[in-house]
Design a protein around this motif. Structure first.
Motif, PDB file in Angstrom:
ATOM      1  N   UNK A  73       6.074  -0.864   2.397  1.00 51.53           N
ATOM      2  CA  UNK A  73       5.544   0.460   2.739  1.00 51.53           C
ATOM      3  C   UNK A  73       5.119   1.203   1.475  1.00 51.53           C
ATOM      4  N   UNK A  74       4.426   2.310   1.672  1.00 49.79           N
ATOM      5  CA  UNK A  74       4.029   3.161   0.533  1.00 49.79           C
ATOM      6  C   UNK A  74       5.260   3.803  -0.082  1.00 49.79           C
ATOM      7  N   UNK A  75       5.192   4.023  -1.379  1.00 52.11           N
ATOM      8  CA  UNK A  75       6.270   4.714  -2.075  1.00 52.11           C
ATOM      9  C   UNK A  75       6.322   6.169  -1.574  1.00 52.11           C
ATOM     10  N   UNK A  87       1.883   8.219  -4.400  1.00 52.74           N
ATOM     11  CA  UNK A  87       0.683   8.347  -3.566  1.00 52.74           C
ATOM     12  C   UNK A  87       0.553   7.090  -2.704  1.00 52.74           C
ATOM     13  N   UNK A 130      -1.030   3.822  -0.797  1.00 50.29           N
ATOM     14  CA  UNK A 130      -2.038   2.825  -1.198  1.00 50.29           C
ATOM     15  C   UNK A 130      -3.164   2.837  -0.174  1.00 50.29           C
ATOM     16  N   UNK A 131      -4.142   3.657  -0.458  1.00 50.93           N
ATOM     17  CA  UNK A 131      -5.349   3.702   0.369  1.00 50.93           C
ATOM     18  C   UNK A 131      -6.531   3.427  -0.545  1.00 50.93           C
ATOM     19  N   UNK A 160      -7.107   6.039  -3.254  1.00 53.01           N
ATOM     20  CA  UNK A 160      -6.144   6.116  -4.364  1.00 53.01           C
ATOM     21  C   UNK A 160      -6.227   4.875  -5.241  1.00 53.01           C
ATOM     22  N   UNK A 161      -6.522   3.726  -4.616  1.00 55.50           N
ATOM     23  CA  UNK A 161      -6.690   2.506  -5.422  1.00 55.50           C
ATOM     24  C   UNK A 161      -7.903   2.656  -6.329  1.00 55.50           C
ATOM     25  N   UNK A 175      -3.539  -4.016  -6.788  1.00 57.73           N
ATOM     26  CA  UNK A 175      -4.355  -2.911  -6.275  1.00 57.73           C
ATOM     27  C   UNK A 175      -5.851  -3.240  -6.356  1.00 57.73           C
ATOM     28  N   UNK A 220      -6.638  -5.564  -3.592  1.00 51.61           N
ATOM     29  CA  UNK A 220      -6.732  -4.836  -2.323  1.00 51.61           C
ATOM     30  C   UNK A 220      -8.057  -4.089  -2.230  1.00 51.61           C
ATOM     31  N   UNK A 228      -0.625   3.283  -7.665  1.00 54.31           N
ATOM     32  CA  UNK A 228      -0.027   3.435  -6.330  1.00 54.31           C
ATOM     33  C   UNK A 228       0.864   2.232  -6.059  1.00 54.31           C
ATOM     34  N   UNK A 229       2.062   2.495  -5.566  1.00 54.69           N
ATOM     35  CA  UNK A 229       3.052   1.417  -5.512  1.00 54.69           C
ATOM     36  C   UNK A 229       3.445   1.054  -4.083  1.00 54.69           C
ATOM     37  N   UNK A 287       6.870  -0.249  -1.858  1.00 55.34           N
ATOM     38  CA  UNK A 287       8.334  -0.342  -1.898  1.00 55.34           C
ATOM     39  C   UNK A 287       8.826  -1.129  -0.682  1.00 55.34           C
ATOM     40  N   UNK A 321       1.168  -0.926   5.064  1.00 56.46           N
ATOM     41  CA  UNK A 321       0.306  -0.046   4.272  1.00 56.46           C
ATOM     42  C   UNK A 321      -1.136  -0.154   4.774  1.00 56.46           C
ATOM     43  N   UNK A 322      -1.942   0.774   4.306  1.00 58.77           N
ATOM     44  CA  UNK A 322      -3.345   0.758   4.721  1.00 58.77           C
ATOM     45  C   UNK A 322      -4.160  -0.241   3.909  1.00 58.77           C
ATOM     46  N   UNK A 338      -4.329  -4.019   1.511  1.00 54.06           N
ATOM     47  CA  UNK A 338      -3.749  -5.362   1.435  1.00 54.06           C
ATOM     48  C   UNK A 338      -2.695  -5.428   0.337  1.00 54.06           C
TER      49      UNK A 338
END
Lengths: 191, 163
Positions: free
Chosen positions: A9-11, A15, A17-18, A21-22, A105, A108, B51-52, B54, B81-82, B84
């Motif tokens: 999941x996102x931290x 922020x 990971x969309x 933001x990447x 990132x 992705x 962006x991380x 977890x 997540x949105x 990959x």
């Protein structure tokens, strides 16, 4: 026994990971690299590889690699280079680049379906690097960790691209006809 | 014919090796300090954290195994997540109750390394329990490289049934 379930999941403290933001992370990297020297960039990347090496050195396989390198002439000579040339001090004081996270990132971003929209938003100023978050702290660096991190990063980078290619074009038995090929057939091996 | 090198106060000769080293030693820290200051200023301005990702998972995976056998488990890993993400699992060294360190022979299999948004895969873990391994509880973790957090693993090793 029930299968353990893990979700990635996102931290919650960072922020998400969309695509935007990447892209912001990539833009901030590009902006930083354009105004700092090669030595500064290199020092931060070495610090980042060493941070990865510290993590990998705790795994069974990484510990074996680390042990072999630490007790070797390359390991000792690397320590000499770091200490005698002052490079170790520079690396230890440099914020580590999150090399593996950056690579993931970027990967992705290559797969993002809405990259063009994100770039359009960035051109309008809706995306920028300052949204990415706080800087990681610098810390002392063991040169051998750098080697272990370099090993792990190189291996994972190749494996990740292999995974990408496998996903894009799953391996299957193929036979490519030679009829009509433009390939030259003359030569000492192909007659 | 021997070659003579003339030196005087106005035209000093080449610096000695010691002098060169001392001079370099004085310069390097200054240069390094300046570079570090620049790095800090610039990187602070741009924020270099990525962006991380977890881990959200169970507090611990417990495995029971007899010496001389193989402990296995399968972990289901999903991408919530949105964007990959990549799954790179690795087993850490394990530690016994008395602090003994165990680096077991093991195998980690990943069904699908690259996970698009919403994808799920299975990670298979097989750990060989040596015959000579003392019984007890060993603790370690499954590490997912490039991801914050780990999945703690606890292996309870018992003596195998002699029959």
């Amino acid at each position: 026994m029930t299968e353990p379930v893990v979700d990635l999941v996102d931290d919650p403290a960072g922020v998400p990971r969309r695509t935007a933001t990447l892209l912001g992370a990539l833009l901030s990297r590009g902006a930083a690299v354009s105004v700092i020297s090669g030595a500064q960039t290199l020092a931060s990347m070495v610090a980042g590889l060493a941070a990865l090496g510290r993590q990998v050195g705790g795994t069974v396989e990484g510990a074996r690699v680390r042990r072999a390198l630490a007790d070797s002439r390359p390991g000792h000579n690397l320590e000499v280079l770091f200490s005698e040339l002052g490079f170790g001090d520079l690396v230890a004081a440099s914020p580590p680049t999150p090399v593996l996270e950056d690579f993931h990132n970027d990967l992705a971003l290559l797969l993002a379906p809405d990259l063009r929209d994100a770039i359009a938003a960035a051109e309008e100023g809706a995306v920028n690097g300052s949204a990415v978050g706080p800087m990681p702290q610098a810390e002392p660096v063991d040169p051998v960790d750098f080697l272990v991190g370099f090993w792990a990063f190189s291996r994972e980078m190749a494996a990740s691209i292999d995974a990408l290619v496998d996903w894009l074009a799953p391996a299957s038995p193929t036979l490519v006809s030679g009829v009509g090929s433009d390939e030259p057939t003359q030569g000492r091996l192909l007659r | 014919m021997p070659i003579r090198v003339h030196t005087d106060a106005d035209h000093p000769g080449p610096p000695t090796e010691e002098a060169t080293r001392a001079s370099a030693g004085r310069r390097l820290p200054n240069i390094a300090d300046q570079l570090v200051d620049s790095v800090r200023r610039v990187l602070f301005a741009f924020g270099r954290s990525a962006p991380r990702t977890v881990i959200d998972g169970p507090a611990c995976v417990r495995l029971d195994a007899a010496a001389g056998t193989t402990a296995t488990t399968t972990v289901s890993v999903g991408n919530h997540q949105a964007a990959a993400c990549v799954v790179i699992p690795a087993l850490s060294c394990l530690t016994g109750a008395a602090g003994e360190r165990w680096a077991p022979v093991h195998r980690v299999d990943v069904g699908q390394r690259l996970l698009l948004a919403g994808d799920r895969t299975e990670v298979g873990l097989a750990i060989t329990i040596d015959d000579a391994l003392p019984t007890g509880t060993y603790r370690g973790e499954l590490v997912l490289l490039g991801v914050d957090g780990t999945l703690p693993i606890e292996i309870v090793v018992s003596r195998g049934d002699p029959s």
